[in-house]
Design a protein around this motif. Structure first.
Motif, mmCIF file in Angstrom:
data_model
loop_
_atom_site.group_PDB
_atom_site.id
_atom_site.type_symbol
_atom_site.label_atom_id
_atom_site.label_comp_id
_atom_site.label_asym_id
_atom_site.label_seq_id
_atom_site.Cartn_x
_atom_site.Cartn_y
_atom_site.Cartn_z
ATOM 1 N N THR A 171 65.937 -111.710 -80.670
ATOM 2 C CA THR A 171 67.221 -111.025 -80.483
ATOM 3 C C THR A 171 67.530 -110.819 -79.005
ATOM 4 O O THR A 171 68.683 -110.992 -78.571
ATOM 5 C CB THR A 171 67.203 -109.670 -81.211
ATOM 6 O OG1 THR A 171 66.871 -109.868 -82.582
ATOM 7 C CG2 THR A 171 68.554 -108.986 -81.121
ATOM 8 N N LEU A 172 66.529 -110.459 -78.208
ATOM 9 C CA LEU A 172 66.752 -110.233 -76.778
ATOM 10 C C LEU A 172 67.004 -111.535 -76.027
ATOM 11 O O LEU A 172 67.801 -111.572 -75.080
ATOM 12 C CB LEU A 172 65.548 -109.509 -76.173
ATOM 13 C CG LEU A 172 65.355 -108.043 -76.590
ATOM 14 C CD1 LEU A 172 64.047 -107.502 -76.028
ATOM 15 C CD2 LEU A 172 66.529 -107.191 -76.128
ATOM 16 N N THR A 175 70.516 -113.388 -78.024
ATOM 17 C CA THR A 175 71.747 -112.632 -78.252
ATOM 18 C C THR A 175 71.816 -111.461 -77.282
ATOM 19 O O THR A 175 70.848 -111.144 -76.578
ATOM 20 C CB THR A 175 71.806 -112.086 -79.697
ATOM 21 O OG1 THR A 175 70.836 -111.043 -79.842
ATOM 22 C CG2 THR A 175 71.539 -113.180 -80.702
ATOM 23 N N SER A 176 72.973 -110.837 -77.277
ATOM 24 C CA SER A 176 73.152 -109.607 -76.501
ATOM 25 C C SER A 176 73.301 -108.405 -77.428
ATOM 26 O O SER A 176 73.759 -107.344 -77.000
ATOM 27 C CB SER A 176 74.404 -109.732 -75.616
ATOM 28 O OG SER A 176 75.550 -109.995 -76.422
ATOM 29 N N SER A 177 72.911 -108.562 -78.667
ATOM 30 C CA SER A 177 73.065 -107.510 -79.664
ATOM 31 C C SER A 177 72.020 -106.417 -79.454
ATOM 32 O O SER A 177 70.853 -106.706 -79.124
ATOM 33 C CB SER A 177 72.914 -108.097 -81.074
ATOM 34 O OG SER A 177 72.890 -107.065 -82.042
ATOM 35 N N PRO A 178 72.423 -105.162 -79.646
ATOM 36 C CA PRO A 178 71.459 -104.053 -79.555
ATOM 37 C C PRO A 178 70.619 -103.880 -80.827
ATOM 38 O O PRO A 178 69.844 -102.920 -80.923
ATOM 39 C CB PRO A 178 72.356 -102.842 -79.333
ATOM 40 C CG PRO A 178 73.637 -103.189 -79.999
ATOM 41 C CD PRO A 178 73.803 -104.671 -79.836
ATOM 42 N N TRP A 180 68.040 -105.285 -81.677
ATOM 43 C CA TRP A 180 66.598 -105.433 -81.457
ATOM 44 C C TRP A 180 65.874 -104.095 -81.665
ATOM 45 O O TRP A 180 64.650 -104.053 -81.885
ATOM 46 C CB TRP A 180 66.315 -105.933 -80.044
ATOM 47 C CG TRP A 180 66.800 -105.011 -78.964
ATOM 48 C CD1 TRP A 180 67.996 -105.048 -78.315
ATOM 49 C CD2 TRP A 180 66.086 -103.890 -78.414
ATOM 50 N NE1 TRP A 180 68.091 -104.028 -77.406
ATOM 51 C CE2 TRP A 180 66.919 -103.303 -77.445
ATOM 52 C CE3 TRP A 180 64.841 -103.336 -78.650
ATOM 53 C CZ2 TRP A 180 66.546 -102.186 -76.718
ATOM 54 C CZ3 TRP A 180 64.452 -102.216 -77.917
ATOM 55 C CH2 TRP A 180 65.312 -101.657 -76.960
ATOM 56 N N LYS A 237 75.247 -100.088 -84.774
ATOM 57 C CA LYS A 237 75.129 -101.285 -83.932
ATOM 58 C C LYS A 237 75.964 -102.435 -84.470
ATOM 59 O O LYS A 237 76.370 -103.321 -83.708
ATOM 60 C CB LYS A 237 73.650 -101.707 -83.836
ATOM 61 C CG LYS A 237 72.738 -100.656 -83.213
ATOM 62 C CD LYS A 237 73.253 -100.174 -81.875
ATOM 63 C CE LYS A 237 72.329 -99.141 -81.241
ATOM 64 N NZ LYS A 237 72.415 -97.821 -81.915
ATOM 65 N N ASN A 242 79.284 -102.243 -78.812
ATOM 66 C CA ASN A 242 79.428 -101.971 -77.378
ATOM 67 C C ASN A 242 79.623 -100.494 -77.085
ATOM 68 O O ASN A 242 79.894 -100.131 -75.939
ATOM 69 C CB ASN A 242 80.626 -102.760 -76.820
ATOM 70 C CG ASN A 242 80.441 -104.262 -76.984
ATOM 71 O OD1 ASN A 242 79.341 -104.774 -76.799
ATOM 72 N ND2 ASN A 242 81.522 -104.965 -77.334
ATOM 73 N N SER A 244 78.409 -96.746 -76.498
ATOM 74 C CA SER A 244 77.232 -96.000 -76.074
ATOM 75 C C SER A 244 77.405 -94.542 -76.471
ATOM 76 O O SER A 244 78.433 -93.921 -76.147
ATOM 77 C CB SER A 244 77.025 -96.119 -74.559
ATOM 78 O OG SER A 244 75.938 -95.327 -74.141
ATOM 79 N N HIS A 252 70.390 -95.798 -70.543
ATOM 80 C CA HIS A 252 69.161 -96.471 -70.105
ATOM 81 C C HIS A 252 68.025 -95.467 -69.858
ATOM 82 O O HIS A 252 66.858 -95.744 -70.138
ATOM 83 C CB HIS A 252 69.433 -97.280 -68.840
ATOM 84 C CG HIS A 252 70.361 -98.435 -69.062
ATOM 85 N ND1 HIS A 252 70.017 -99.537 -69.812
ATOM 86 C CD2 HIS A 252 71.644 -98.648 -68.646
ATOM 87 C CE1 HIS A 252 71.013 -100.397 -69.856
ATOM 88 N NE2 HIS A 252 72.034 -99.873 -69.148
#
Length: 374
Positions: A171-172, A175-178, A180, A237, A242, A244, A252
């Motif tokens: 996934t990391l 893709t850029s999907s969270p 993971w 997700k 996108n 947060s 982060h």
């Protein structure tokens, strides 16, 4: 004039015709009843374990010859005279051969000689006998320490961990999907449950069993909590990839803190279990065993209940990694309530076990969990 042997008008007298049929039926019923009665008598003799006397041509006795010194009576030989008869003289009407019937009767009379055998039970197969009398029965399938059950659970946890690590990496990378975060959570759960059993099996071997995996601990609330956490992560997700949820762009930082809490909490818990050894148990102990010692060194020198401390922050950290604002609050409240009650209850027993020694230790060392054990 018609003959007396012939029915009038050529008709058969059915009453006379039934006589042979009734005679045959009566004879058959008598034979069956006799056979059934013999079988019933045989079974009663076998169940009561009483001496079974069989008529023979020579008188038989079941009483051993008295001697000056009392000795155990020898098994009576009540079947000797049967060997002098022909096969037709002993009919059991049970479908078994005469030889097999005699062997069973000999076994019954041998057991009847021992008056202490009132609790005789039907004999089991050799495999069942070995399983029932074996000291290793606890490790057989279906038992608490079943090696089969342990192997299956370990295998499944290993497969889940491998799949989770693979899913996180793929996934990391691609893709850029969270998303993971979800396989990371599953991998953390698999690691936790495996280490719970492994540390118990290695450092507290006598109590290690299938329950040491803690897969069904506090069921079903435990499973529902993890299911809700997974659903919240998956829903947010997928619907808001996108978005947060962290305040002031601290996503982060929260993620990093979550990683530290998951890894650090797992390390502290496993290390505490290793250091406590046989003094640690997954269930509250109400009696002090000889193997129980008050551990006040290592992690226990600055953390009271370090295993609880580790799981408390491990659970909260998983929700920070998942980015679950609702389950973060829910996990924090539930874990705090659980450990507040658990520590209060367990420390009352520890005071009873160790007295002033534990009271002095409690006054010096804290739990480092907010308002728990204070």
């Amino acid at each position: 004039m018609e003959s007396p042997e012939s029915p009038p008008d050529g008709k058969l007298d059915w009453g006379i015709a039934y006589i042979p049929l009734l005679s045959a039926t009566t004879f058959t019923y008598a034979a069956i009843s006799s056979s059934r009665q013999v079988t019933i008598n045989f079974r009663r003799a076998r169940m009561s374990a009483a001496p079974l006397l069989i008529p023979s041509e020579s008188p038989l006795t079941l009483t051993p010859t008295p001697t000056s010194t009392p000795t155990a009576p020898s098994p009576p030989t009540v079947l000797t005279s049967l060997h002098e008869h022909d096969e037709d003289e002993v009919s059991w009407a049970t479908g078994f051969s005469r030889r097999r019937s005699l062997a069973q009767l000999a076994s019954i009379n041998t057991r009847a000689a021992d008056r202490r055998a009132d609790h005789l039970l039907p004999l089991l197969s050799p495999i069942a006998q070995s399983a029932q009398s074996s000291p290793d029965r606890a490790y057989f399938p279906g038992q608490q320490k079943s090696l089969e059950g342990i192997a299956i659970r370990s295998f499944c946890l290993g497969v889940m961990l491998a799949l989770s690590v693979t899913a996180v990496i793929l996934t990391l990378v691609f893709t850029s999907s969270p998303l993971w975060r979800l396989p990371f959570f599953i991998g953390a759960l698999s690691t936790f449950h495996f280490l719970e059993f492994w540390t118990t099996a290695k450092y507290n071997t006598p109590v290690a069993n299938i329950g040491s995996f803690l897969l069904t601990a506090n069921w079903p609330a435990y499973a529902i909590a993890h299911m809700m956490a997974s659903l919240e992560c998956l829903t947010t997700k997928l619907l808001f990839p996108n978005r947060s949820w962290a305040p002031l762009y601290s996503g982060h930082f929260i993620l990093l803190c979550g990683f530290i809490m998951v890894i650090g909490g797992q390390f502290v818990r496993s290390a505490a279990m290793v250091q406590a050894g046989q003094s640690f148990n997954h269930t509250v102990q109400y009696r002090k065993k000889d193997s129980h010692n008050l551990v006040t060194t290592g992690l226990y020198s600055f953390l009271r209940h370090p295993a609880y401390f580790g799981f408390f922050y491990w659970g909260i950290g998983t929700q920070m990694v998942l980015g679950n604002p609702f389950c973060f609050v829910g996990y924090t409240i539930v874990l705090w309530q659980f450990f507040s009650k658990r520590v209060r209850h367990e420390e009352a027993l520890l005071v009873r076990f160790f007295g002033d020694e534990y009271i002095n230790y409690k006054n010096k060392v804290g739990t480092l969990m907010p308002f728990v054990g204070s």
